[in-house]
Design a protein around this motif. Structure first.
Motif, short mmCIF file in Angstrom:
data_model
loop_
_atom_site.label_atom_id
_atom_site.label_comp_id
_atom_site.label_asym_id
_atom_site.label_seq_id
_atom_site.Cartn_x
_atom_site.Cartn_y
_atom_site.Cartn_z
N ASP A 182 0.86 -1.19 0.00
CA ASP A 182 0.00 0.00 0.00
C ASP A 182 0.89 1.24 0.00
OD1 ASP A 182 -1.53 2.25 0.97
OD2 ASP A 182 -3.04 0.85 1.70
N ALA A 183 0.74 2.10 -1.01
CA ALA A 183 1.61 3.28 -1.15
C ALA A 183 1.52 4.19 0.07
CB ALA A 183 1.25 4.05 -2.42
N ALA A 184 0.35 4.31 0.66
CA ALA A 184 0.20 5.16 1.83
C ALA A 184 0.98 4.60 3.02
CB ALA A 184 -1.27 5.31 2.20
N LEU A 185 1.05 3.28 3.11
CA LEU A 185 1.80 2.67 4.20
C LEU A 185 3.31 2.75 3.96
CD1 LEU A 185 -0.43 -0.44 5.01
CD2 LEU A 185 -0.42 1.82 6.07
N VAL A 186 3.72 2.73 2.70
CA VAL A 186 5.13 2.95 2.38
C VAL A 186 5.54 4.34 2.86
CG1 VAL A 186 6.84 3.18 0.54
CG2 VAL A 186 5.12 1.36 0.43
N GLU A 187 4.72 5.34 2.58
CA GLU A 187 5.04 6.70 3.03
C GLU A 187 4.98 6.79 4.55
OE1 GLU A 187 6.19 10.30 3.75
OE2 GLU A 187 6.45 9.27 1.84
N LYS A 188 4.09 6.04 5.18
CA LYS A 188 4.02 6.04 6.64
C LYS A 188 5.32 5.50 7.24
CE LYS A 188 1.30 4.39 10.58
NZ LYS A 188 0.09 3.62 11.01
N LEU A 189 5.83 4.41 6.66
CA LEU A 189 7.11 3.88 7.14
C LEU A 189 8.22 4.91 6.94
CD1 LEU A 189 8.92 1.64 8.26
CD2 LEU A 189 9.18 0.79 5.91
N CYS A 190 8.25 5.54 5.77
CA CYS A 190 9.28 6.55 5.50
C CYS A 190 9.19 7.69 6.52
CB CYS A 190 9.14 7.09 4.09
SG CYS A 190 9.63 5.90 2.80
N ALA A 191 7.97 8.10 6.85
CA ALA A 191 7.79 9.18 7.83
C ALA A 191 8.29 8.75 9.20
CB ALA A 191 6.32 9.58 7.90
N MET A 192 8.05 7.50 9.58
CA MET A 192 8.54 7.01 10.86
C MET A 192 10.06 6.98 10.88
SD MET A 192 5.77 3.96 11.60
CE MET A 192 6.43 3.51 13.20
N LEU A 193 10.66 6.60 9.77
CA LEU A 193 12.12 6.57 9.70
C LEU A 193 12.69 7.99 9.78
CD1 LEU A 193 12.50 3.86 6.93
CD2 LEU A 193 13.15 3.61 9.33
N ARG A 194 12.07 8.92 9.07
CA ARG A 194 12.53 10.32 9.15
C ARG A 194 12.43 10.84 10.58
NH1 ARG A 194 8.87 10.96 4.65
NH2 ARG A 194 10.01 10.62 2.69
N SER A 195 11.40 10.43 11.29
CA SER A 195 11.18 10.94 12.64
C SER A 195 12.29 10.53 13.60
CB SER A 195 9.82 10.48 13.18
OG SER A 195 9.85 9.13 13.60
N ILE A 196 13.05 9.48 13.27
CA ILE A 196 14.17 9.08 14.14
C ILE A 196 15.52 9.48 13.51
CG2 ILE A 196 12.82 7.19 15.14
CD1 ILE A 196 14.67 5.25 13.53
N GLY A 197 15.46 10.37 12.51
CA GLY A 197 16.70 10.89 11.93
C GLY A 197 17.26 10.10 10.78
#
Length: 341
Positions: A182-197
């Motif tokens: 799911d493309a929205a979940l791919v972006e969600k994972l990316c956002a979580m990764l960005r949130s930890i630097g």
């Protein structure tokens, strides 16, 4: 125009619980990354072990995490209280505890050895116990995401996330969706990764992804240089550290092609393919196509990047300033004479 792929974001509104199935080196590094950012982490070992064997594994894992966090403390990046809380936020558990612990997780990484049977066992456990809303990611560097997605119930929430060692320090994470992701979940994972630097990049499912594929070619060529007697191992590594490494810490490989000119790469590749190996050093078709269409890089205003509207003087100065900063940091500035008497 080249730019950083991402920048660290602000911490998420709530603290996610992170599950990691596989307590080896990669699992420990990922656990450290999320715990440093304030998340609760469940680090699970799924192997059936005797009590003493699990106790030894648990102690080793905790010692490794403590060592990495203590290094950051000594470097002045975390204080003693933060270091203690990081260790307290990582739970190391065995297979029998998986049902209860995985059920609480918002994001679960599979980090077991790189064999299909080990992956299948891990995803069977994750599928049986993970809650329906949890994101699921492998960390494989070799197995394509399509193969692994078939092992996951509800593969729409699955993707690959390849970290580079040491995982708690290297910013890059290569995120590779499967066709079912799911493309929205791919972006969600990316956002979580960005949130930890972290700096996520998204690539399609392909053997070797990005860094391992490029890295394998470079490492094999370095080994060939020694094998052929071109240079000693020490001199090859010195050349990489103070030449290759310096440049590509500032410029991406494709950006560097544009900087010097795609035609330069084409002609160099022709010479090397004619004198060394026609397959290993041949330029890809895209380089010849770019030449034919006048896309050789900055001097023509376009190459792999489009430089229309870019202040090239400011761009060059910015990249060279980054390069100088690295040279100063490594105490490798060129000798510059003083005023003449």
């Amino acid at each position: 125009m080249a730019s950083e792929a991402a920048t660290p974001g602000s911490p998420p509104a709530r603290t996610e619980i992170i599950g990691i199935v596989g307590a080896g080196r990669m699992g420990r590094g990922i656990a450290t990354s999320f715990a440093l950012a304030g998340h609760k982490v469940r680090l699970l070992d799924l192997r059936q072990r005797e009590e003493a064997d699990f106790a030894r594994l648990s102690r080793q894992a905790r010692d490794d995490i403590a060592r990495d966090v203590d290094f950051l403390r000594e470097a002045g990046l975390v204080d003693a209280a933060t270091a203690a809380s990081v260790l307290a936020d990582v739970t190391i558990a065995r297979a029998a505890q998986a049902p209860a612990l995985l059920a609480d997780c918002d994001l679960i990484f599979e980090a077991v050895p790189e064999t299909l049977p080990a992956k299948a066992d891990a995803f069977a456990a994750i599928g049986a116990h993970a809650r329906a809303q949890a994101l699921i990611a492998s960390t494989t560097s070799t197995i394509d995401a399509e193969t692994l997605a078939a092992m996951v119930p509800d593969p729409g929430r699955f993707m690959n996330a390849h970290w580079l060692n040491p995982a708690h320090l290297v910013p890059l994470v290569e995120v590779s969706p499967a066709s079912s992701s799911d493309a929205a979940l791919v972006e969600k994972l990316c956002a979580m990764l960005r949130s930890i630097g972290k700096v996520p990049v998204v690539c399609r499912s392909s053997p070797g992804y990005i860094v391992p594929r490029i890295q394998a070619l470079a490492m094999n060529e370095a080994a060939r240089l020694v094998e052929e007697g071109v240079a000693s191992a020490q001199d090859v590594d010195t050349a990489i550290r103070v030449g290759f490494g310096f440049r590509f810490a500032v410029l991406g490989l494709l950006e560097f092609i544009d900087w010097g000119g795609g035609d330069i790469l084409f002609h160099a590749s022709q010479y090397l393919s004619g004198t060394l190996d026609p397959r290993r050093f041949a330029a890809p078709e895209v380089v010849a196509r770019n030449m034919a269409s006048g896309r050789n890089g900055m001097r023509e205003g376009k190459g792999f990047y489009d430089y229309a509207g870019v202040d090239l003087g400011a761009y060059r100065a910015g990249r060279l300033s980054e390069f100088l900063a690295l040279l100063r940091h490594r105490d490798m500035m060129p000798v510059i004479r003083g005023p003449q008497e």
